[in-house]
Motif scaffolding. Structure first.
Motif, PDB file in Angstrom:
ATOM      1  N   LYS A  51       0.829  -1.206   0.000  1.00 26.75           N
ATOM      2  CA  LYS A  51       0.000   0.000   0.000  1.00 26.75           C
ATOM      3  C   LYS A  51       0.865   1.258   0.000  1.00 26.75           C
ATOM      4  O   LYS A  51       1.796   1.376   0.782  1.00 26.75           O
ATOM      5  CB  LYS A  51      -0.931   0.006   1.211  1.00 26.75           C
ATOM      6  CG  LYS A  51      -1.907   1.180   1.228  1.00 26.75           C
ATOM      7  CD  LYS A  51      -2.838   1.104   2.434  1.00 26.75           C
ATOM      8  CE  LYS A  51      -3.822   2.276   2.428  1.00 26.75           C
ATOM      9  NZ  LYS A  51      -4.747   2.222   3.584  1.00 26.75           N
ATOM     10  N   GLY A  52       0.533   2.181  -0.875  1.00 26.47           N
ATOM     11  CA  GLY A  52       1.212   3.470  -0.912  1.00 26.47           C
ATOM     12  C   GLY A  52       2.371   3.565  -1.879  1.00 26.47           C
ATOM     13  O   GLY A  52       2.941   4.635  -2.060  1.00 26.47           O
ATOM     14  N   LYS A  69       2.050   9.951   3.095  1.00 28.26           N
ATOM     15  CA  LYS A  69       1.966   8.608   3.675  1.00 28.26           C
ATOM     16  C   LYS A  69       0.762   7.863   3.095  1.00 28.26           C
ATOM     17  O   LYS A  69      -0.215   8.481   2.680  1.00 28.26           O
ATOM     18  CB  LYS A  69       1.855   8.712   5.192  1.00 28.26           C
ATOM     19  CG  LYS A  69       3.086   9.299   5.856  1.00 28.26           C
ATOM     20  CD  LYS A  69       2.836   9.637   7.321  1.00 28.26           C
ATOM     21  CE  LYS A  69       2.618   8.405   8.146  1.00 28.26           C
ATOM     22  NZ  LYS A  69       2.515   8.734   9.592  1.00 28.26           N
ATOM     23  N   ASN A  71      -1.634   6.267   4.474  1.00 24.07           N
ATOM     24  CA  ASN A  71      -2.884   6.482   5.191  1.00 24.07           C
ATOM     25  C   ASN A  71      -3.179   7.951   5.462  1.00 24.07           C
ATOM     26  O   ASN A  71      -4.000   8.289   6.316  1.00 24.07           O
ATOM     27  CB  ASN A  71      -2.866   5.710   6.517  1.00 24.07           C
ATOM     28  CG  ASN A  71      -2.815   4.217   6.306  1.00 24.07           C
ATOM     29  OD1 ASN A  71      -3.524   3.683   5.455  1.00 24.07           O
ATOM     30  ND2 ASN A  71      -1.967   3.538   7.051  1.00 24.07           N
TER      31      ASN A  71
END
Length: 324
Positions: A51-52, A69, A71
């Motif tokens: 993720k990311g 980031k 999130n």
């Protein structure tokens, strides 16, 4: 029937890369051609399942030291002292990709208005096979063992040792790798016509660029007062001062020691040339400057392949001229 068979053979040849389908352009990646010929780059590919991970995030970290980031919010700076672009360009910096020559590199830097730096460019980094070559084992010891043949480990070593920062998180590391993949060599970079490249062997294509940046640590002149046997060229020295020294030291951009183009700066540098101190150009360029107590930033040295002894003489000639 004959026409059908001929068409089938032609189609198969296109699939095998024996005949160009005219889809190749100057911006087609060299790696994509080598992959068609059987070279496996899968271990170097970024892991987008994390993720990311994105090339844009990697670009932010490379140039700014932080990024968005996964999130939300902004990441902590990777280093308080440096960013990747402190020591590395992201464009072609050598007119001939098969050699590492500081003389032609400086000329190229002047023409194309790019910095003249200690570290090799990250353009084409994913095309290389080895990292931290040559004498870098003298500086980092056994740390280079895991980095020399592994691009991820070399990025992490650069983050923690060269940049004197924290270790990269998985999504940051993979994002930097993703960004480096946007900087891979294109057909036009290696000087092969896009209509001819598919007829060349893997060895012929790979011969068009070096696969690791050589690094040789060399000492300053034995007698710092008299210098080397090279006759300095102040004009070249000015370019080195502008594209190397001021890249980091102008207004303390990446350094605690400020430099500018005022006469006082040149007088200070000239006075310290022959000394064995962190203010001697010979000392810092050939040996670098270690971190001070409480200050982890330092100056990495220039190897023989990144700045020649002739260029060192040129820089001295310019400093002496401006100090007089």
């Amino acid at each position: 029937m004959i026409k059908i068979i001929s068409s089938s053979i032609f189609f198969i040849c296109i699939l095998l890369g024996l005949i160009s389908d005219n889809s190749l352009t100057e911006t087609t990646s060299v790696i994509s051609i080598l992959e068609e010929k059987g070279v496996d780059y899968s271990k170097k590919k970024p892991n987008y399942s994390i993720k990311g991970v994105s090339a844009e995030v990697g670009k932010q970290i490379f140039h700014n030291g932080f990024s968005n980031k996964p999130n939300g919010g902004t990441s902590k700076k990777q280093s308080k002292h440096f960013v990747c672009s402190t020591c590395h360009n992201t464009v072609v910096e050598d007119p001939n990709l098969t050699v590492s020559d500081p003389e032609t590199r400086l000329d190229y830097a002047i023409i194309n208005d790019i910095p003249f730096l200690q570290g090799t460019t990250m353009y084409g980094a994913v095309n290389r096979k080895t990292y931290y070559n040559g004498d870098y084992y003298k500086k980092y010891g056994t740390l280079v063992n895991d980095a020399r043949n592994n691009i991820r480990n070399s990025i992490q070593l650069c983050a923690t040792e060269c940049a004197q920062g924290r270790a990269l998180k998985d999504w940051e590391l993979e994002s930097i790798l993703a960004y480096l993949w946007t900087l891979e060599y294109k057909i036009d970079d290696i000087g092969i016509n896009n209509t001819d490249i598919q007829s060349l062997s893997i060895e012929q294509i790979e011969s068009k660029y070096i696969h690791g940046s050589p690094a040789t640590f060399i000492p300053p002149p034995a007698d710092r007062k008299s210098g080397s046997e090279h006759i300095g060229n102040p004009k070249n020295g000015k370019s080195i001062y502008t594209k190397s020294c001021l890249h980091c030291h102008l207004e303390g951009k990446y350094a605690f020691f400020d430099l500018d183009t005022c006469r006082m700066s040149f007088k200070h540098l000239n006075k310290n040339i022959s000394k064995y101190s962190r203010h001697s150009m010979y000392q810092v360029i050939r040996w670098g400057v270690p971190p001070k107590n409480g200050k982890r930033s330092y100056m990495p040295q220039y190897t023989k392949e990144r700045m020649s002894d002739q260029q060192l003489a040129d820089l001295r000639a310019y400093i002496e001229k401006e100090a007089s």
